[in-house]
Write a protein that holds these residues in place. Structure first.
Motif, PDB file in Angstrom:
ATOM      1  N   PHE A   1      -0.761  -2.614  -4.667  1.00 38.04           N
ATOM      2  CA  PHE A   1      -0.016  -3.526  -5.531  1.00 38.04           C
ATOM      3  C   PHE A   1      -0.089  -4.940  -4.959  1.00 38.04           C
ATOM      4  N   LEU A   2      -0.453  -5.874  -5.813  1.00 35.76           N
ATOM      5  CA  LEU A   2      -0.427  -7.283  -5.449  1.00 35.76           C
ATOM      6  C   LEU A   2       0.919  -7.878  -5.855  1.00 35.76           C
ATOM      7  N   PRO A   3       1.402  -8.876  -5.140  1.00 41.48           N
ATOM      8  CA  PRO A   3       2.698  -9.464  -5.494  1.00 41.48           C
ATOM      9  C   PRO A   3       2.646 -10.184  -6.837  1.00 41.48           C
ATOM     10  N   ASP A   4       3.757 -10.108  -7.561  1.00 41.89           N
ATOM     11  CA  ASP A   4       3.836 -10.856  -8.814  1.00 41.89           C
ATOM     12  C   ASP A   4       3.976 -12.346  -8.543  1.00 41.89           C
ATOM     13  N   ARG A   5       4.582 -12.688  -7.428  1.00 42.25           N
ATOM     14  CA  ARG A   5       4.699 -14.093  -7.044  1.00 42.25           C
ATOM     15  C   ARG A   5       4.457 -14.201  -5.545  1.00 42.25           C
ATOM     16  N   PHE A   6       3.620 -15.167  -5.195  1.00 43.52           N
ATOM     17  CA  PHE A   6       3.276 -15.403  -3.793  1.00 43.52           C
ATOM     18  C   PHE A   6       3.447 -16.894  -3.516  1.00 43.52           C
ATOM     19  N   VAL A   7       4.250 -17.219  -2.532  1.00 45.92           N
ATOM     20  CA  VAL A   7       4.526 -18.620  -2.194  1.00 45.92           C
ATOM     21  C   VAL A   7       4.300 -18.812  -0.704  1.00 45.92           C
ATOM     22  N   LEU A   8       3.544 -19.835  -0.355  1.00 44.71           N
ATOM     23  CA  LEU A   8       3.317 -20.172   1.052  1.00 44.71           C
ATOM     24  C   LEU A   8       3.573 -21.661   1.243  1.00 44.71           C
ATOM     25  N   GLY A   9       4.443 -21.965   2.161  1.00 45.58           N
ATOM     26  CA  GLY A   9       4.670 -23.345   2.569  1.00 45.58           C
ATOM     27  C   GLY A   9       4.272 -23.501   4.026  1.00 45.58           C
ATOM     28  N   GLY A  10       3.334 -24.369   4.305  1.00 46.70           N
ATOM     29  CA  GLY A  10       2.799 -24.517   5.654  1.00 46.70           C
ATOM     30  C   GLY A  10       2.894 -25.930   6.178  1.00 46.70           C
TER      31      GLY A  10
ATOM     32  N   ALA B   1       9.416   6.439  -4.388  1.00 43.28           N
ATOM     33  CA  ALA B   1       9.148   6.558  -5.820  1.00 43.28           C
ATOM     34  C   ALA B   1      10.461   6.740  -6.558  1.00 43.28           C
ATOM     35  N   ASP B   2      10.621   5.979  -7.639  1.00 47.52           N
ATOM     36  CA  ASP B   2      11.882   5.997  -8.370  1.00 47.52           C
ATOM     37  C   ASP B   2      11.606   6.116  -9.851  1.00 47.52           C
ATOM     38  N   ASP B   3      12.629   6.627 -10.578  1.00 47.17           N
ATOM     39  CA  ASP B   3      12.471   6.753 -12.025  1.00 47.17           C
ATOM     40  C   ASP B   3      12.541   5.406 -12.724  1.00 47.17           C
ATOM     41  N   LYS B   4      13.001   4.370 -12.019  1.00 47.81           N
ATOM     42  CA  LYS B   4      13.149   3.051 -12.613  1.00 47.81           C
ATOM     43  C   LYS B   4      12.248   2.051 -11.885  1.00 47.81           C
ATOM     44  N   PRO B   5      11.864   0.990 -12.559  1.00 48.41           N
ATOM     45  CA  PRO B   5      11.085  -0.054 -11.872  1.00 48.41           C
ATOM     46  C   PRO B   5      11.884  -0.657 -10.722  1.00 48.41           C
TER      47      PRO B   5
ATOM     48  N   VAL C   1       0.848  -1.190   0.000  1.00 51.34           N
ATOM     49  CA  VAL C   1       0.000   0.000   0.000  1.00 51.34           C
ATOM     50  C   VAL C   1       0.884   1.241   0.000  1.00 51.34           C
ATOM     51  N   VAL C   2       0.595   2.161  -0.917  1.00 50.93           N
ATOM     52  CA  VAL C   2       1.367   3.411  -1.016  1.00 50.93           C
ATOM     53  C   VAL C   2       0.403   4.586  -0.847  1.00 50.93           C
ATOM     54  N   PRO C   3       0.352   5.211   0.325  1.00 49.66           N
ATOM     55  CA  PRO C   3      -0.492   6.397   0.503  1.00 49.66           C
ATOM     56  C   PRO C   3       0.114   7.586  -0.267  1.00 49.66           C
ATOM     57  N   PHE C   4      -0.739   8.464  -0.752  1.00 49.27           N
ATOM     58  CA  PHE C   4      -0.234   9.641  -1.465  1.00 49.27           C
ATOM     59  C   PHE C   4      -1.165  10.828  -1.229  1.00 49.27           C
ATOM     60  N   ARG C   5      -0.585  12.018  -1.497  1.00 53.49           N
ATOM     61  CA  ARG C   5      -1.354  13.265  -1.532  1.00 53.49           C
ATOM     62  C   ARG C   5      -1.140  13.890  -2.900  1.00 53.49           C
ATOM     63  N   LYS C   6      -2.208  14.319  -3.499  1.00 55.62           N
ATOM     64  CA  LYS C   6      -2.145  14.856  -4.863  1.00 55.62           C
ATOM     65  C   LYS C   6      -2.713  16.268  -4.890  1.00 55.62           C
TER      66      LYS C   6
ATOM     67  N   HIS D   1       7.713 -11.784  -4.466  1.00 52.48           N
ATOM     68  CA  HIS D   1       8.301 -10.490  -4.849  1.00 52.48           C
ATOM     69  C   HIS D   1       7.244  -9.612  -5.512  1.00 52.48           C
ATOM     70  N   PHE D   2       7.496  -8.303  -5.437  1.00 54.87           N
ATOM     71  CA  PHE D   2       6.687  -7.288  -6.108  1.00 54.87           C
ATOM     72  C   PHE D   2       7.520  -6.691  -7.239  1.00 54.87           C
ATOM     73  N   GLU D   3       6.874  -6.398  -8.355  1.00 48.86           N
ATOM     74  CA  GLU D   3       7.494  -5.655  -9.452  1.00 48.86           C
ATOM     75  C   GLU D   3       6.795  -4.294  -9.526  1.00 48.86           C
ATOM     76  N   LEU D   4       7.461  -3.277  -8.974  1.00 46.85           N
ATOM     77  CA  LEU D   4       6.855  -1.946  -8.921  1.00 46.85           C
ATOM     78  C   LEU D   4       7.286  -1.133 -10.134  1.00 46.85           C
ATOM     79  N   PRO D   5       6.335  -0.528 -10.839  1.00 46.67           N
ATOM     80  CA  PRO D   5       6.700   0.300 -12.009  1.00 46.67           C
ATOM     81  C   PRO D   5       7.352   1.606 -11.568  1.00 46.67           C
ATOM     82  N   ALA D   6       7.967   2.280 -12.486  1.00 39.82           N
ATOM     83  CA  ALA D   6       8.584   3.578 -12.190  1.00 39.82           C
ATOM     84  C   ALA D   6       7.528   4.562 -11.717  1.00 39.82           C
ATOM     85  N   HIS D   7       7.916   5.344 -10.710  1.00 37.59           N
ATOM     86  CA  HIS D   7       7.006   6.339 -10.132  1.00 37.59           C
ATOM     87  C   HIS D   7       5.693   5.697  -9.664  1.00 37.59           C
ATOM     88  N   PHE D   8       5.775   4.422  -9.235  1.00 31.66           N
ATOM     89  CA  PHE D   8       4.593   3.683  -8.769  1.00 31.66           C
ATOM     90  C   PHE D   8       3.473   3.665  -9.803  1.00 31.66           C
TER      91      PHE D   8
END
Length: 448
Positions: free
Chosen positions: A92-101, A196-200, A60-65, A127-134
Motif C-alpha cells: 500500500f502506498l500512502p494516500d498523502r505523503f509530505v516531506l519538509g526538509g 485486518a478489519d471489517d472496516k476501512p 507491507v502486509v505479509p500473508f499466507r493463503k 496517512h494511509f487509507e486501508l480498505p476493509a480486510h486489506f
C-alpha cells in the motif's frame, strides 16, 4: 605576395601548430587532476555516505493463503481435494505523503581537494487509507495475515543521524534496521499493530529523519498526493530527476523549492504493480526528483573551457605581431613569436595550479596579470617602443577580460565568442584596407 612574406606566414603557422603540443599536454593534465579529484571525492563519500535516495514509506502486509485444488489419484482414479499454502505480500502506498526538509551543506577536505556533504533534517508525515480486510474480498477466510510493517528505503543507511521513532495514530514505535523488502533495498522498517478489519482504516504517520549524504538528495513521490518542500543554504542548486519544482526561490543565501505531484502524474501505483507482478522495478525505482549540491562549474571545468580558446588566443596574438611587422616595418623573429606563444600557453598551467588553492576568479586574475605583464615587458623591447608595448599589452589584457566573461556566460558564450571574432576580423580588415600586400618587402632592421 613576395616570397619572404609567404615564408614568414608559413613559419608562423608552423609555430602555432607546434605550440599546440604544450597546450594539449596541459589539457591532459587538467583531465588527470580532475580524475584524481573525483577519486578523492569518492573516497570521502565511501568513508561517510554517498548520494541519498529516499523511497517510501511503503506499507507491507505479509500473508499466507490456503489454496485448494482437486486432483486425481493415478492408481485408483479417485478425485481428492489437496490443500497447499501460498505466501505473498500486499503493498500500500500512502494516500498523502509530505516531506519538509531543511538542508545544510559543509565541506570536508582531504589534501587540496574538498567534498561537499549535506545534512538534511526531514519531517515526513502523511496517512494511509486501508480498505476493509486489506482489500481482500473473496475467500477472506483463506487468508492469514501476519504483522504488517512500514518500510522506508534509504539508499545509504550510514547517513542516518538520529534514532528513528514512528508516530502512528498517536503511538510511538521504534524503527528496526533493514526494510524487510528487497525491492526497496537498504533502509528501515517499523512493525505496525494494525490488523485486518471489517472496516476501512486510516493510519496517520509521522517521523523525523536526519540524513547525511554527498552530492545529491532524491525523493520518490510515493503518495497519491505528494508534497515536498526543501530549503538549503546552497546557492547553486541543480534540480534533477523526473519532476522539476512547481516553485523555487534561489538567492545568494540559499534556495527553497516546492514539489507537488499526484498519481496521475507519477503513475507510481501501476509502477509498483509491475514491480511486484513482473519483477520489473525500473519504473518504480527511477521516478524520483531532488537536488544536486555539486558545484555545477568547478575550477577544472572552467580551466578546460578556457583551454578551448587557446588556439584563438595564440592566433590573435601572432596576428597582432604580424600587423606591427607589416604596418610599422618592423622585423619580429620567429623565436620571438615562439617565446610569446609559450607565455600564452603557460597561462593555462598557472591557472590550473593556482585554482586548486584559491577561488577561480582570483587564480584567473593572478595568472592573466602575470602573463600580460611578462608579455608586455618583452614586447616593448621587441617593438622598440614602450608606447607600442603598452598598446599591445592593453589589447592582450582586454582579450583575457573577454575570455573571463565568456567563461562565466554559459548561455551567451557562443554569441559573445562569435561577435568577438567578427569584431577582431573587422579591425584587421580596416587597419590593412590600404596595405599593398604585393609591395611588402623584407625588413632589414631587426626588432631586437
Amino acid at each position: 605576395m613576395n616570397r619572404s612574406l609567404a615564408i614568414k606566414l608559413g613559419l608562423i603557422a608552423l609555430l602555432i601548430i607546434l605550440l599546440m603540443i604544450p597546450i594539449l599536454m596541459i589539457d591532459g593534465m587538467i583531465e588527470e587532476r580532475q580524475g584524481l579529484r573525483d577519486e578523492v571525492l569518492q573516497d570521502i563519500a565511501r568513508s561517510s555516505s554517498y548520494s541519498q535516495t529516499l523511497t517510501g514509506p511503503l506499507l507491507v502486509v505479509p500473508f499466507r493463503k490456503t489454496v485448494r485444488e482437486w486432483k486425481t489419484n493415478d492408481k485408483t482414479g479417485l478425485r481428492y481435494l489437496e490443500e497447499s499454502e501460498q505466501r505473498g505480500r500486499l503493498y500500500f502506498l500512502p494516500d498523502r505523503f509530505v516531506l519538509g526538509g531543511d538542508v545544510s551543506t559543509h565541506l570536508r577536505a582531504r589534501g587540496i581537494y574538498q567534498a561537499r556533504l549535506f545534512e538534511s533534517s526531514n519531517r515526513i508525515s502523511g496517512h494511509f487509507e486501508l480498505p476493509a480486510h486489506f482489500g481482500v474480498d473473496e475467500n477472506f477466510s483463506d487468508y492469514r495475515f501476519e504483522q504488517a510493517f512500514l518500510a522506508v528505503g534509504i539508499s545509504d543507511i550510514r547517513g542516518i543521524r538520529n534514532d528513528l521513532k514512528l508516530e502512528l495514530n498517536g503511538e510511538r514505535i521504534g524503527f528496526e534496521p533493514g526494510t524487510g523488502e528487497q525491492r526497496l533495498g537498504d533502509g528501515v522498517r517499523a512493525p505496525l499493530p494494525t490488523r485486518a478489519d471489517d472496516k476501512p482504516q486510516r493510519l496517520e504517520f509521522a517521523f523525523d529523519l536526519m540524513l547525511q549524504g554527498t552530492g545529491q538528495l532524491n525523493v520518490t513521490p510515493v503518495g497519491r498526493e505528494s508534497v515536498v518542500d526543501l530549503k538549503a543554504n546552497w546557492p547553486h542548486p541543480s534540480f534533477i530527476g523526473e519532476y522539476l519544482p512547481n516553485s523555487r526561490d534561489i538567492s545568494a543565501a540559499g534556495f527553497t523549492a516546492h514539489w507537488q505531484t499526484s498519481f496521475f502524474a507519477t503513475n507510481l501505483e501501476e509502477a509498483l504493480g509491475d514491480c511486484v507482478s513482473r519483477d520489473d522495478c525500473s519504473a518504480f525505482q527511477g521516478r524520483h526528483f531532488g537536488v544536486s549540491f555539486v558545484d555545477p562549474v568547478d575550477q577544472y571545468l572552467k580551466s578546460d573551457r578556457a583551454m578551448k580558446y587557446a588556439l584563438l588566443f595564440i592566433a590573435l596574438t601572432f596576428a597582432g605581431f604580424f600587423l606591427f611587422e607589416v604596418l610599422k616595418r618592423l622585423a619580429v623573429h620567429p623565436v620571438q613569436y615562439g617565446l610569446v606563444g609559450l607565455s600564452l600557453a603557460l597561462f593555462y598551467l598557472l591557472l590550473l595550479s593556482l585554482s586548486e588553492h584559491m577561488s577561480f576568479a582570483l587564480a584567473y586574475g593572478l595568472a592573466a596579470s602575470a602573463c600580460v605583464l611578462l608579455i608586455g615587458f618583452y614586447v616593448s623591447h621587441v617593438l622598440h617602443s614602450w608606447l607600442r608595448g603598452a598598446g599591445f599589452t592593453a589589447g592582450l589584457a582586454a582579450l583575457y577580460a573577454m575570455l573571463y566573461a565568456l567563461l562565466n556566460a554559459e548561455d551567451y558564450a557562443l554569441l559573445m565568442g562569435s561577435l568577438l571574432v567578427f569584431a577582431l576580423l573587422a579591425s584587421v580588415m580596416v587597419l590593412t584596407r590600404k596595405l599593398d600586400w604585393y609591395g611588402i618587402k623584407p625588413t632589414v632592421t631587426p626588432a631586437a
